[in-house]
Design an enzyme around this catalytic site. Structure first.
Site, short mmCIF file in Angstrom:
data_model
loop_
_atom_site.label_atom_id
_atom_site.label_comp_id
_atom_site.label_asym_id
_atom_site.label_seq_id
_atom_site.Cartn_x
_atom_site.Cartn_y
_atom_site.Cartn_z
N HIS A 185 -1.16 -1.55 -6.96
CA HIS A 185 -0.82 -0.25 -7.52
C HIS A 185 -1.14 0.85 -6.51
CE1 HIS A 185 -4.92 1.29 -9.15
NE2 HIS A 185 -5.15 0.36 -8.26
N CYS A 203 -6.95 5.54 -2.23
CA CYS A 203 -6.24 4.79 -3.28
C CYS A 203 -4.85 5.36 -3.55
CB CYS A 203 -7.06 4.75 -4.57
SG CYS A 203 -8.58 3.80 -4.39
N HIS A 223 -5.87 -5.36 -6.52
CA HIS A 223 -7.13 -5.76 -7.14
C HIS A 223 -6.98 -7.14 -7.77
CE1 HIS A 223 -8.98 -1.78 -6.88
NE2 HIS A 223 -7.82 -1.28 -7.28
N HIS A 267 0.45 -10.67 -10.48
CA HIS A 267 1.20 -10.66 -9.23
C HIS A 267 2.37 -9.69 -9.28
CE1 HIS A 267 -1.25 -14.21 -8.54
NE2 HIS A 267 -1.06 -13.96 -7.25
N GLU A 320 -12.37 -3.92 -12.67
CA GLU A 320 -11.48 -3.67 -11.54
C GLU A 320 -12.10 -4.15 -10.23
OE1 GLU A 320 -8.91 0.10 -10.12
OE2 GLU A 320 -11.08 0.37 -10.01
#
Length: 166
Positions: free
Chosen positions: A17, A36, A44, A83, A135
């Site tokens: 992401h 990020c 992650h 995935h 996470e």
């Protein structure tokens, strides 16, 4: 009234992401999310825990068969998220930043959607109690569904998403 118990099933999935809000400018996103917000994404290895609450059935001694819980998690979490690139593959994140908080909300709604359609829902007193997402080793989020009763957004049509991204 039968005794009430909580059952939890943990599952892991991997996803990419980019923390980026469509409501902010590129400069504001970079300032808020830092590395990020990298335009090429990052990933992650998430660990999700789904906790159900319910009365222990006196006949079988269970709140819900864990095999059924595993199947619901497969449809609600693994199929649409494992995935995948959350921002590109999951419609919910086209309108909402793919933070872990929003991921917990997505999983809550999607689990509710699939659980309501699973035969175990009709034979169990179980209800969704908590979604917990780890996470990283240091960061986790817990969501208990607060605010869902006032939410007008429809549940995701994952069956459609699964066909499109299979």
């Amino acid at each position: 009234m039968a005794p009430v118990s909580y059952i939890t099933r943990a599952q892991s999935f991997s996803a990419a992401h980019r923390l980026h809000s469509p409501h902010l400018t590129d400069e504001a996103n970079l300032a808020l999310y830092g590395k990020c917000n990298h335009p090429n994404y990052h990933g992650h290895n998430y660990k999700v825990e789904i906790t159900l609450k319910g009365e222990i059935n006196p006949s079988n001694g269970m709140v819900m068969n864990l095999v059924d819980l595993k199947e619901c998690i497969k449809h609600a979490v693994l199929d649409p998220l494992d995935h995948k690139n959350l921002d590109l593959d999951v419609d919910f994140f086209r309108k909402n930043p793919s933070t872990t908080e929003n991921l917990a909300v997505y999983i809550w709604r999607n689990f509710q959607y699939h659980f309501a359609r699973h035969s175990a829902w009709r034979t169990s007193s179980a209800s969704l109690y908590r979604v917990r997402i780890q996470e990283t080793d240091l960061n986790s989020v817990e969501y208990f569904g607060e605010g869902e009763e006032n939410n007008q957004e429809s549940l995701p049509d994952v069956e459609f998403d699964n066909r499109r991204h299979a």
